[in-house]
Design an enzyme around this catalytic site. Structure first.
Site, PDB file in Angstrom:
ATOM      1  CB  ALA A 116      -0.533  -1.324 -10.527  1.00 31.94           C
ATOM      2  CD  GLU A 119       6.419  -4.425 -15.155  1.00 26.53           C
ATOM      3  OE1 GLU A 119       5.307  -4.629 -15.792  1.00 26.53           O
ATOM      4  OE2 GLU A 119       7.266  -5.199 -15.848  1.00 26.53           O
ATOM      5  N   GLY A 123      10.874   0.631 -13.525  1.00 28.06           N
ATOM      6  CA  GLY A 123      10.466   1.585 -12.721  1.00 28.06           C
ATOM      7  C   GLY A 123      10.274   2.759 -13.330  1.00 28.06           C
ATOM      8  CB  SER A 124      12.687   5.642 -14.175  1.00 27.44           C
ATOM      9  OG  SER A 124      13.041   5.944 -12.795  1.00 27.44           O
ATOM     10  CB  ILE A 168       1.974  -1.194  -6.309  1.00 31.63           C
ATOM     11  CG1 ILE A 168       2.781  -1.674  -7.539  1.00 31.63           C
ATOM     12  CG2 ILE A 168       0.620  -0.397  -6.755  1.00 31.63           C
ATOM     13  CD1 ILE A 168       2.933  -0.750  -8.659  1.00 31.63           C
ATOM     14  CD  GLN A 345      23.667  19.937  10.778  1.00 28.85           C
ATOM     15  OE1 GLN A 345      22.991  19.036  10.605  1.00 28.85           O
ATOM     16  NE2 GLN A 345      24.707  20.182  11.527  1.00 28.85           N
ATOM     17  CD  GLU A 372       3.252  10.664  -9.121  1.00 28.91           C
ATOM     18  OE1 GLU A 372       3.106  11.499  -9.691  1.00 28.91           O
ATOM     19  OE2 GLU A 372       2.582  10.466  -7.762  1.00 28.91           O
ATOM     20  CB  SER A 375      15.891  13.876  -9.067  1.00 30.45           C
ATOM     21  OG  SER A 375      15.144  14.185  -7.854  1.00 30.45           O
TER      22      SER A 375
END
Length: 399
Positions: A116, A119, A123-124, A168, A345, A372, A375
């Protein structure tokens, strides 16, 4: 070296895992309910010895597990990864008492763990966490360090957690959470502490979120949830290190998950273009199709090699693990998105039908580019590490 050429035993094990995923895990996954923890599947991962292996092997081994399981059963892969992500801070930074209490259940698949960190507004940018750990009555502080818990005459001690966590995985159905909270206001990354919080603590509640990915994701609300020094993982105010240590291990393996999905999409495309009649021949006879398949294979193999290299660097304790881990996750997740999209495709409308392998992969492949560390975050890490190395080298050269 193993980063570029697996040993025969590793190749054999990878094949065995693919078979296990298809024969024993896929049927259990099919019986699960999207958005909920599939406890039967987690228990089977424990019975097969795969969960205990999370804590006895290195990063490359973890990557081989995640890649192999993802090839045949993404649900099993994700269930394994979430157990590892949620419990690694406990395994690496917990006390003997904490580990003895929780790890056997995690390894057996009877106890579900969760990580956890994110939030609603953090986030990042993990250093911007706002979930607050305030001292309980009787707690004392020794400036300028973290608040130190001390029992009061009424029995209160430690901290109270107040705030929210969001996005989470395994919430709100996990049995315990590795929670990161701010113990020192205004200290950025240096003011965060990691806590092990059982799901039945008073004041802790949660709700599921309806997401594109089929695995469970939820939000948690902390209303003065009590924690003590016995719940701290590592040291007070050093929880950010716990988080980064965990992410440096698991980021390459997120790449392995992506490689497994890319390989599954590639294999399906090779089979489809071989059997599909089109324009007086087989679909694979069209140069434009064959070249697309070649590009899919090229990118998948390049991503696989980078994942293996990053995992090997972690296992060897190399100094550039953050950069390698970020590069591996970035390349592999972006590659998987490309390969699965190309596969859809080339399959045409059939790949969009609910229940088709590629329809499933198309929903699964998008999320790893976000969680996690998105990018864009990975690119930031890579650039930061490059410039840090440049600056250090310049200083040492005296230029």
């Amino acid at each position: 070296m193993t980063a570029f050429s697996l040993e025969p035993a590793q190749l054999t094990w990878r094949g065995e895992l693919r078979a296990l995923a298809a024969e024993r895990l896929r049927p259990l996954a099919d019986k699960g309910e999207p958005g909920h923890v599939n406890r039967a599947l987690v228990a089977e991962l424990g019975a097969l010895g795969l969960l205990s292996r999370l804590f006895t092997s290195g990063a490359l081994d973890l990557c081989l597990m995640r890649e192999s399981l993802a090839h045949a059963c993404t649900e099993a892969e994700t269930a394994l990864a979430l157990q590892g992500l949620g419990a690694h801070p406990l395994h690496a930074h917990g006390t003997e008492t904490q580990r003895a209490r929780w790890l056997p259940g995690v390894a057996a698949g009877t106890t579900v763990a969760a990580f956890a960190l994110s939030e609603p507004d953090a986030g990042s940018d993990a250093a911007a966490l706002t979930l607050t750990a305030t001292p309980s009555a009787g707690a004392v502080a020794t400036p300028p360090g973290p608040v130190a818990p001390d029992a009061d005459p009424d029995g209160g001690s430690g901290w109270r957690l107040t705030g929210e966590k969001c996005w989470i995985s395994n919430a709100p159905e996990a049995d315990f959470y590795t929670v990161f909270a701010r113990t020192t206001p205004g200290a950025g990354a240096r003011g965060v502490t990691a806590f092990l919080v059982p799901a039945d603590r008073p004041g802790l509640s949660g709700s599921p979120l309806d997401m594109l990915s089929p695995h469970p994701i939820g939000a948690l609300a902390f209303d003065a949830v009590p924690v003590t020094a016995d719940d701290v993982l590592g040291e007070p105010d050093r929880g950010f290190r716990v988080a980064m240590d965990t992410l440096n291990l698991f980021r390459p393996s997120v790449g392995a998950f992506a490689v497994g999905m890319a390989q599954a999409a590639l294999d399906a495309t090779v089979a489809h273009t071989t059997s599909r009649d089109a324009f007086g021949g087989k679909l694979r006879d069209l140069q434009t199709v064959a070249h697309q398949v070649a590009e899919m294979s090229l990118r998948t193999e390049a991503a696989r090699l980078m994942v293996y290299a990053a995992a090997t660097a972690y296992d060897e304790g190399a100094p550039d693990v953050p950069r390698r881990a970020a590069m591996a996750k970035l390349l592999a997740t972006e590659t998987a998105q490309y390969v699965v999209d190309r596969a859809v495709q080339l399959h045409g409308a059939r790949a969009l039908r609910r229940g088709h392998l590629l329809e499933h992969l198309y929903r699964e492949v998008r999320a790893p580019r976000v969680y996690e560390g998105a990018s864009e975050v990975q690119r930031g890490i890579i650039a930061r590490e490059l410039y840090r190395t440049h600056d250090t080298t310049t200083e040492e050269a005296g230029t």
